[in-house]
Design a protein around this motif. Sequence first.
Motif, mmCIF file in Angstrom:
data_model
loop_
_atom_site.group_PDB
_atom_site.id
_atom_site.type_symbol
_atom_site.label_atom_id
_atom_site.label_comp_id
_atom_site.label_asym_id
_atom_site.label_seq_id
_atom_site.Cartn_x
_atom_site.Cartn_y
_atom_site.Cartn_z
ATOM 1 N N GLU A 211 19.225 15.445 -4.579
ATOM 2 C CA GLU A 211 18.542 16.606 -4.764
ATOM 3 C C GLU A 211 16.925 16.167 -4.478
ATOM 4 O O GLU A 211 16.201 17.227 -4.051
ATOM 5 N N ILE A 212 16.629 14.992 -5.065
ATOM 6 C CA ILE A 212 15.135 14.693 -4.718
ATOM 7 C C ILE A 212 14.794 14.377 -3.316
ATOM 8 O O ILE A 212 13.714 14.883 -2.699
ATOM 9 N N VAL A 213 15.766 13.923 -2.233
ATOM 10 C CA VAL A 213 15.410 13.864 -0.996
ATOM 11 C C VAL A 213 15.378 15.055 -0.389
ATOM 12 O O VAL A 213 14.503 15.510 0.450
ATOM 13 N N LYS A 214 16.329 15.912 -0.764
ATOM 14 C CA LYS A 214 16.459 17.333 -0.063
ATOM 15 C C LYS A 214 14.983 17.987 -0.626
ATOM 16 O O LYS A 214 14.271 18.744 0.247
ATOM 17 N N ALA A 215 14.591 17.890 -1.906
ATOM 18 C CA ALA A 215 13.175 18.714 -2.167
ATOM 19 C C ALA A 215 12.000 17.936 -1.270
ATOM 20 O O ALA A 215 11.130 18.727 -1.045
ATOM 21 N N ALA A 216 12.111 16.739 -1.104
ATOM 22 C CA ALA A 216 11.179 15.923 -0.259
ATOM 23 C C ALA A 216 11.025 16.631 1.084
ATOM 24 O O ALA A 216 9.901 16.722 1.624
ATOM 25 N N SER A 217 12.175 16.849 1.744
ATOM 26 C CA SER A 217 12.317 17.396 3.093
ATOM 27 C C SER A 217 11.572 16.520 4.191
ATOM 28 O O SER A 217 11.491 15.078 4.166
ATOM 29 N N ASN A 218 10.646 17.333 4.904
ATOM 30 C CA ASN A 218 9.745 16.474 5.846
ATOM 31 C C ASN A 218 8.361 16.114 5.325
ATOM 32 O O ASN A 218 7.767 15.485 6.178
ATOM 33 N N ASN A 219 8.321 16.413 4.135
ATOM 34 C CA ASN A 219 6.967 15.900 3.391
ATOM 35 C C ASN A 219 6.350 14.537 3.491
ATOM 36 O O ASN A 219 5.510 14.128 3.667
ATOM 37 N N PRO A 220 7.475 13.452 3.238
ATOM 38 C CA PRO A 220 7.284 11.990 3.242
ATOM 39 C C PRO A 220 7.020 11.623 4.757
ATOM 40 O O PRO A 220 7.264 10.187 4.725
ATOM 41 N N CYS A 221 7.303 12.220 5.634
ATOM 42 C CA CYS A 221 7.150 11.755 7.081
ATOM 43 C C CYS A 221 8.179 10.802 7.311
ATOM 44 O O CYS A 221 8.301 9.649 7.443
ATOM 45 N N PRO A 222 9.521 11.509 7.201
ATOM 46 C CA PRO A 222 10.637 10.619 7.718
ATOM 47 C C PRO A 222 10.574 10.566 8.985
ATOM 48 O O PRO A 222 9.971 10.974 9.745
ATOM 49 N N PRO A 223 11.678 9.173 9.481
ATOM 50 C CA PRO A 223 12.537 8.721 8.842
ATOM 51 C C PRO A 223 11.959 7.993 7.497
ATOM 52 O O PRO A 223 11.046 7.151 7.615
ATOM 53 N N MET A 224 12.335 8.111 6.391
ATOM 54 C CA MET A 224 12.187 7.280 5.084
ATOM 55 C C MET A 224 12.897 6.380 4.724
ATOM 56 O O MET A 224 14.025 5.888 5.389
ATOM 57 N N VAL A 225 12.275 5.476 3.906
ATOM 58 C CA VAL A 225 13.063 4.343 3.173
ATOM 59 C C VAL A 225 13.129 4.907 1.645
ATOM 60 O O VAL A 225 12.199 5.188 1.218
ATOM 61 N N VAL A 226 14.463 5.056 0.999
ATOM 62 C CA VAL A 226 14.787 5.474 -0.218
ATOM 63 C C VAL A 226 14.830 4.262 -0.994
ATOM 64 O O VAL A 226 16.074 3.711 -1.031
ATOM 65 N N PRO B 48 0.883 -1.216 -0.059
ATOM 66 C CA PRO B 48 -0.061 -0.014 -0.015
ATOM 67 C C PRO B 48 0.754 1.346 -0.062
ATOM 68 O O PRO B 48 1.793 1.348 0.610
ATOM 69 N N LYS B 49 0.503 2.117 -0.873
ATOM 70 C CA LYS B 49 1.485 3.357 -1.201
ATOM 71 C C LYS B 49 0.901 4.600 -0.714
ATOM 72 O O LYS B 49 -0.245 5.015 -1.796
ATOM 73 N N GLY B 50 0.819 5.148 0.281
ATOM 74 C CA GLY B 50 0.426 6.514 0.697
ATOM 75 C C GLY B 50 1.182 7.520 -0.639
ATOM 76 O O GLY B 50 2.198 7.551 -0.644
ATOM 77 N N PHE B 51 0.326 8.763 -0.435
ATOM 78 C CA PHE B 51 0.794 9.703 -1.537
ATOM 79 C C PHE B 51 1.460 10.812 -0.831
ATOM 80 O O PHE B 51 1.886 11.637 -1.421
ATOM 81 N N GLY B 52 1.539 10.937 0.352
ATOM 82 C CA GLY B 52 2.416 12.063 1.071
ATOM 83 C C GLY B 52 3.797 11.838 0.616
ATOM 84 O O GLY B 52 4.913 12.532 0.385
ATOM 85 N N SER B 53 4.040 10.351 0.780
ATOM 86 C CA SER B 53 5.551 9.820 0.289
ATOM 87 C C SER B 53 5.802 9.729 -1.385
ATOM 88 O O SER B 53 6.592 10.184 -1.980
ATOM 89 N N GLU B 54 4.584 9.262 -2.062
ATOM 90 C CA GLU B 54 4.884 9.012 -3.429
ATOM 91 C C GLU B 54 4.796 10.295 -4.089
ATOM 92 O O GLU B 54 5.572 10.594 -5.145
ATOM 93 N N ASN B 55 4.093 11.425 -3.702
ATOM 94 C CA ASN B 55 4.345 12.729 -4.346
ATOM 95 C C ASN B 55 5.755 13.305 -4.494
ATOM 96 O O ASN B 55 5.994 14.070 -4.975
ATOM 97 N N MET B 56 6.702 12.682 -3.392
ATOM 98 C CA MET B 56 7.828 13.383 -3.209
ATOM 99 C C MET B 56 8.751 12.559 -3.990
ATOM 100 O O MET B 56 10.216 12.845 -3.977
ATOM 101 N N SER B 57 8.388 11.528 -4.773
ATOM 102 C CA SER B 57 9.386 10.968 -5.676
ATOM 103 C C SER B 57 9.900 11.617 -6.918
ATOM 104 O O SER B 57 9.099 12.530 -7.399
ATOM 105 N N GLY B 58 10.525 11.141 -7.526
ATOM 106 C CA GLY B 58 11.097 11.722 -8.870
ATOM 107 C C GLY B 58 12.074 11.037 -9.742
ATOM 108 O O GLY B 58 12.578 9.941 -9.487
ATOM 109 N N ILE B 59 12.231 11.517 -10.862
ATOM 110 C CA ILE B 59 12.853 10.659 -11.838
ATOM 111 C C ILE B 59 13.910 11.604 -12.562
ATOM 112 O O ILE B 59 13.409 13.043 -12.908
ATOM 113 N N LYS B 60 14.870 11.282 -12.809
ATOM 114 C CA LYS B 60 15.891 11.993 -13.619
ATOM 115 C C LYS B 60 16.611 11.179 -14.826
ATOM 116 O O LYS B 60 17.175 10.226 -14.427
ATOM 117 N N MET B 61 16.513 11.831 -16.205
ATOM 118 C CA MET B 61 17.118 11.151 -17.109
ATOM 119 C C MET B 61 18.530 11.562 -17.195
ATOM 120 O O MET B 61 18.859 12.608 -17.994
#
Length: 284
Positions: free
Chosen positions: A176-191, A147-160
């Motif tokens: 860069e992606i983790v810094k931008a996510a900051s506290n939004n994905p309810c850390p401590p996170m799994v990356v 089950p994937k909550g979107f507080g964390s899902e929205n903070m994900s990203g992709i770089k080509m």
Amino acid sequence: MYTLREISALRITETVEELCIKANKILPKDIENSIHKAKEEETNKLAISVLSDLERNLEVAGKYSLPICQDTGMAVVFIDIGQDVHIVGGSLRDAVNEGVRRGYEKGLLRKSVVADPLRRVNTKDNTPAVIHINIVDGDEVTITVAPKGFGSENMSGIKMLTPFDSRDGVVSAVLEIVKAASNNPCPPMVVGVGIGGDFEQSAYLSKLALCRDTSVRNSDPYYAELEAELLELINALNIGPQGFGGKTTALAVNIETAPTHIAGLPVAVNIGCHVTRHATAKVK
């Protein structure tokens, strides 16, 4: 004579139902242990208090059979199905979605899926699930519900990236992606990090990476070392538990890789919150 093993669609449904409830109410032991370990090693008093609250949340959820997070997520279902299996009595996708429907009803789980991304009408049963089917050798079916909550899902990203970016570019992209996510994905996170493949495969790999035990490192020593380096760099950001500062911004960094094109270097980051949920079972 060559024979296929028959598995009823009903058993698929029943397994998915059970996994939806289990995944939402019982955090994988490795992640729970990582939270305990983070608290023991923390020196920031506020971070220790937050981690204690997270421990208490898990304790109460277990005691009263409650979801460990109010966002019970969009059901992501990974299915490894043996090529010697034949599903009888219904279609595989219908069976999975019926399992999600039953699980979210029986488990009294919040239903968060809308039928259309712009018109936003709730389907009222948390279907359809996001289903990834992988054909493997053998006659078994293994299902993982994440089950994937979107507080964390929205903070994900992709770089080509390009091959020129190389290892340093991957490190910079993840940070860069983790810094931008900051506290939004309810850390401590799994990356979860997916490297290689193409645009969509790297994203798939990053989500699959979140389902790996946080105590298990990549089997390739090169990527195991990169996981350790990224974890150290992320935890040095001082975002900390719930964004209040501290030593533990991430509990783990899991990397999965795939071959890619000579001109490309896709890197995807899928962030899981402190309750990165998943449960796995074989269909009997």
